[in-house]
Design a protein around this motif. Structure first.
Motif, PDB file in Angstrom:
ATOM      1  N   ILE A 227     -13.536  63.759 -35.674  1.00 56.23           N
ATOM      2  CA  ILE A 227     -12.933  62.729 -36.522  1.00 56.23           C
ATOM      3  C   ILE A 227     -14.050  62.146 -37.366  1.00 56.23           C
ATOM      4  O   ILE A 227     -14.982  61.533 -36.833  1.00 56.23           O
ATOM      5  CB  ILE A 227     -12.268  61.627 -35.677  1.00 56.23           C
ATOM      6  N   VAL A 228     -13.958  62.358 -38.671  1.00 58.29           N
ATOM      7  CA  VAL A 228     -14.991  61.871 -39.584  1.00 58.29           C
ATOM      8  C   VAL A 228     -14.466  60.620 -40.278  1.00 58.29           C
ATOM      9  O   VAL A 228     -13.564  60.696 -41.114  1.00 58.29           O
ATOM     10  CB  VAL A 228     -15.373  62.945 -40.624  1.00 58.29           C
ATOM     11  N   MET A 229     -15.014  59.479 -39.915  1.00 61.75           N
ATOM     12  CA  MET A 229     -14.618  58.236 -40.568  1.00 61.75           C
ATOM     13  C   MET A 229     -15.057  58.267 -42.038  1.00 61.75           C
ATOM     14  O   MET A 229     -16.016  58.962 -42.408  1.00 61.75           O
ATOM     15  CB  MET A 229     -15.247  57.037 -39.858  1.00 61.75           C
TER      16      MET A 229
ATOM     17  N   ASN B 156     -11.616  74.851 -39.889  1.00 59.89           N
ATOM     18  CA  ASN B 156     -11.747  73.408 -40.050  1.00 59.89           C
ATOM     19  C   ASN B 156     -11.556  72.740 -38.690  1.00 59.89           C
ATOM     20  O   ASN B 156     -10.549  72.980 -38.020  1.00 59.89           O
ATOM     21  CB  ASN B 156     -10.705  72.881 -41.046  1.00 59.89           C
ATOM     22  N   TYR B 157     -12.513  71.923 -38.296  1.00 64.68           N
ATOM     23  CA  TYR B 157     -12.441  71.242 -37.000  1.00 64.68           C
ATOM     24  C   TYR B 157     -12.120  69.749 -37.147  1.00 64.68           C
ATOM     25  O   TYR B 157     -12.046  69.042 -36.157  1.00 64.68           O
ATOM     26  CB  TYR B 157     -13.769  71.395 -36.245  1.00 64.68           C
ATOM     27  N   THR B 158     -11.931  69.295 -38.379  1.00 66.18           N
ATOM     28  CA  THR B 158     -11.684  67.875 -38.577  1.00 66.18           C
ATOM     29  C   THR B 158     -10.225  67.532 -38.316  1.00 66.18           C
ATOM     30  O   THR B 158      -9.323  68.355 -38.517  1.00 66.18           O
ATOM     31  CB  THR B 158     -12.054  67.433 -40.005  1.00 66.18           C
ATOM     32  N   ILE B 159     -10.002  66.297 -37.876  1.00 67.90           N
ATOM     33  CA  ILE B 159      -8.657  65.796 -37.583  1.00 67.90           C
ATOM     34  C   ILE B 159      -8.152  64.978 -38.773  1.00 67.90           C
ATOM     35  O   ILE B 159      -8.888  64.164 -39.338  1.00 67.90           O
ATOM     36  CB  ILE B 159      -8.662  64.939 -36.305  1.00 67.90           C
ATOM     37  N   ASN B 160      -6.909  65.199 -39.132  1.00 74.26           N
ATOM     38  CA  ASN B 160      -6.268  64.437 -40.204  1.00 74.26           C
ATOM     39  C   ASN B 160      -5.831  63.075 -39.644  1.00 74.26           C
ATOM     40  O   ASN B 160      -5.028  63.009 -38.712  1.00 74.26           O
ATOM     41  CB  ASN B 160      -5.063  65.215 -40.733  1.00 74.26           C
TER      42      ASN B 160
ATOM     43  N   ILE C 106      -4.285  65.315 -30.433  1.00 71.18           N
ATOM     44  CA  ILE C 106      -5.638  65.468 -29.907  1.00 71.18           C
ATOM     45  C   ILE C 106      -5.578  65.645 -28.390  1.00 71.18           C
ATOM     46  O   ILE C 106      -6.615  65.559 -27.717  1.00 71.18           O
ATOM     47  CB  ILE C 106      -6.529  64.252 -30.279  1.00 71.18           C
ATOM     48  N   ARG C 107      -4.401  65.909 -27.870  1.00 72.94           N
ATOM     49  CA  ARG C 107      -4.243  66.055 -26.424  1.00 72.94           C
ATOM     50  C   ARG C 107      -5.105  67.215 -25.905  1.00 72.94           C
ATOM     51  O   ARG C 107      -5.017  68.356 -26.384  1.00 72.94           O
ATOM     52  CB  ARG C 107      -2.788  66.317 -26.064  1.00 72.94           C
ATOM     53  N   GLY C 108      -5.947  66.899 -24.938  1.00 71.06           N
ATOM     54  CA  GLY C 108      -6.787  67.916 -24.320  1.00 71.06           C
ATOM     55  C   GLY C 108      -7.973  68.367 -25.150  1.00 71.06           C
ATOM     56  O   GLY C 108      -8.663  69.318 -24.771  1.00 71.06           O
ATOM     57  N   LYS C 109      -8.250  67.698 -26.268  1.00 75.90           N
ATOM     58  CA  LYS C 109      -9.356  68.103 -27.146  1.00 75.90           C
ATOM     59  C   LYS C 109     -10.657  67.381 -26.775  1.00 75.90           C
ATOM     60  O   LYS C 109     -10.639  66.276 -26.239  1.00 75.90           O
ATOM     61  CB  LYS C 109      -9.031  67.804 -28.615  1.00 75.90           C
ATOM     62  N   ASP C 110     -11.756  68.040 -27.081  1.00 72.43           N
ATOM     63  CA  ASP C 110     -13.078  67.427 -26.958  1.00 72.43           C
ATOM     64  C   ASP C 110     -13.383  66.804 -28.312  1.00 72.43           C
ATOM     65  O   ASP C 110     -13.760  67.498 -29.263  1.00 72.43           O
ATOM     66  CB  ASP C 110     -14.113  68.489 -26.590  1.00 72.43           C
ATOM     67  N   VAL C 111     -13.205  65.487 -28.429  1.00 76.94           N
ATOM     68  CA  VAL C 111     -13.212  64.791 -29.714  1.00 76.94           C
ATOM     69  C   VAL C 111     -14.571  64.124 -29.966  1.00 76.94           C
ATOM     70  O   VAL C 111     -15.106  63.441 -29.090  1.00 76.94           O
ATOM     71  CB  VAL C 111     -12.099  63.728 -29.766  1.00 76.94           C
ATOM     72  N   TYR C 112     -15.082  64.328 -31.183  1.00 72.08           N
ATOM     73  CA  TYR C 112     -16.327  63.700 -31.626  1.00 72.08           C
ATOM     74  C   TYR C 112     -16.018  62.845 -32.850  1.00 72.08           C
ATOM     75  O   TYR C 112     -15.498  63.345 -33.842  1.00 72.08           O
ATOM     76  CB  TYR C 112     -17.381  64.759 -31.964  1.00 72.08           C
ATOM     77  N   ILE C 113     -16.321  61.551 -32.759  1.00 74.10           N
ATOM     78  CA  ILE C 113     -16.057  60.612 -33.854  1.00 74.10           C
ATOM     79  C   ILE C 113     -17.371  60.271 -34.537  1.00 74.10           C
ATOM     80  O   ILE C 113     -18.315  59.797 -33.898  1.00 74.10           O
ATOM     81  CB  ILE C 113     -15.386  59.324 -33.339  1.00 74.10           C
TER      82      ILE C 113
END
Length: 396
Positions: free
Chosen positions: A19-21, A59-63, A82-89
């Motif tokens: 997740i790219v702010m 693309n690995y970014t989240i909308n 994002i269920r079950g994802k390894d999320v990086y903000i």
């Protein structure tokens, strides 16, 4: 050997998402591009296995979005699961170029606004992510890291709050005081430094440097940055020195005791190239005073390497320092917002950290030891050997 060779046959902890702010949008786009390249280049024989679902993507970014109401209040909306994802903000709390409307007025984002948006995004995940890692290059409130009187402990409170919200790890760069992680000792905290990127940028743009004890010195502008200077000097094989700030403790100006003078402790600097290393340039007054002292001591050239270039008081003082030959080059990273005018200055160089951050994310997602990306000593030695072997030139 390419660094992603260490990830072959390694299973990811969970499908990767970032997740790219908006505060770090351009930088995050470059990070995503590198991750796409890494995953396409790596020899992963089991990529068709269900365990590697979503491993190779374009693309690995989240909308997502963080809209605001007319009152200035906001919310976060995730437009995909994002269920079950390894999320990086990824976010930059120092980016003041973003604005929002409040009762008909246009306001610039403050660090507080960025931090609130971060919490909104974490709250929007509603505990569905496999784990959440926050990559915050400049750690929010990191200069308020200890208590010396009746005052708040904002940085420690921030870390404690994020961990209580379910954040698995916080990744930061050149923390003002890494010991603040003791506020939440059982939770993940990684602090990286950009010394390799500093050296690479310096050698790529200054072709006549000689990195040895007779020609180069690494300086800490104050006692707080001494550990950085000592490490960098030891890896380069040169001597180090330090300035300490003599303050007037009978007065308080803008919340701190004013500096009376900068006193130098170290070897003779006459005729040497001096590299000043620190975590940030804020107003820049102390940095310019340090450079002036070094030039009075007959230093040949002064190069300033700081992770974060904030320049809160503008560039006029640095323009004057360059014209007066007090400072020769300033290098900062692209981990935080850079004012556009800075790229027009002949004394400015930028160290790109996007590939480094991509490697950090990739290794972390595989739960592989971070040693190969965390300690740049071997890479610094290699680039120095290469630089010396070709008589002082290195490609960018």
């Amino acid at each position: 050997m390419k660094i992603n060779k260490y990830l072959e046959n390694k299973m990811p902890a969970a499908p990767l998402k970032i997740i790219v702010m908006d505060s770090l949008k351009d930088f995050g786009s470059k990070v995503n591009d590198y991750l796409v390249d890494f995953r396409h280049e790596i020899n992963q024989p089991h990529h068709d296995s269900p365990a590697f679902e979503g491993y190779t993507m374009d693309n690995y970014t989240i909308n997502f979005s963080v809209p605001r109401f007319g009152s200035g209040e906001g919310k976060a909306i995730l437009n995909e699961t994002i269920r079950g994802k390894d999320v990086y903000i990824l976010l930059d709390v120092l980016n003041n170029s973003l604005t929002y409307d409040l009762h008909g007025f246009r306001n610039s984002y403050s660090p507080d606004d960025h931090y609130q948006d971060l919490k909104r995004v974490i709250a929007a995940t509603a505990g569905k992510a496999h784990r959440i890692t926050v990559i915050m290059p400049f750690m929010y409130e990191s200069r308020q890291h200890k208590r010396t009187s009746r005052e708040s402990l904002d940085c420690a409170n921030m870390l404690e709050e994020l961990y209580k919200m379910g954040v698995y790890r916080v990744i930061t760069f050149d923390a003002h005081d890494p010991s603040v992680q003791n506020s939440a000792p059982l939770c993940g905290f990684d602090n990286f430094t950009p010394f390799y990127q500093f050296l690479r940028t310096l050698l790529a743009n200054i072709g006549d440097m000689k990195i040895d004890k007779e020609h180069t010195l690494v300086i800490s502008p104050d006692e707080g940055a001494l550990n950085r200077a000592v490490y960098f000097a030891n890896v380069l094989g040169v001597d180090t020195g330090m300035f300490y700030k003599r303050r007037d403790y009978t007065q308080v100006v803008n919340g701190k005791n004013p500096i009376v003078a900068h006193e130098f402790l170290g070897d003779n600097v006459e005729g040497k190239d001096v590299i000043i290393v620190d975590d940030m340039i804020s107003s820049g007054g102390s940095m310019i005073d340090t450079a002036k002292q070094l030039k009075k001591m007959k230093a040949r050239r002064v190069f300033v390497c700081c992770t974060f270039g904030i320049f809160t008081d503008g560039l006029e003082a640095f323009d004057d320092a360059y014209e007066e030959k007090i400072i020769d080059k300033i290098i900062t990273t692209n981990l935080t917002y850079t004012i556009p005018e800075l790229f027009e200055r002949p004394y400015y160089l930028q160290a790109d950290m996007s590939k480094f951050v991509s490697s950090i994310i990739d290794f972390s997602n595989h739960d592989v030891s971070m040693e190969m990306v965390q300690t740049p000593t071997e890479k610094i030695n290699k680039i120095l050997a290469y630089y010396n072997s070709i008589d002082g030139t290195v490609s960018d």
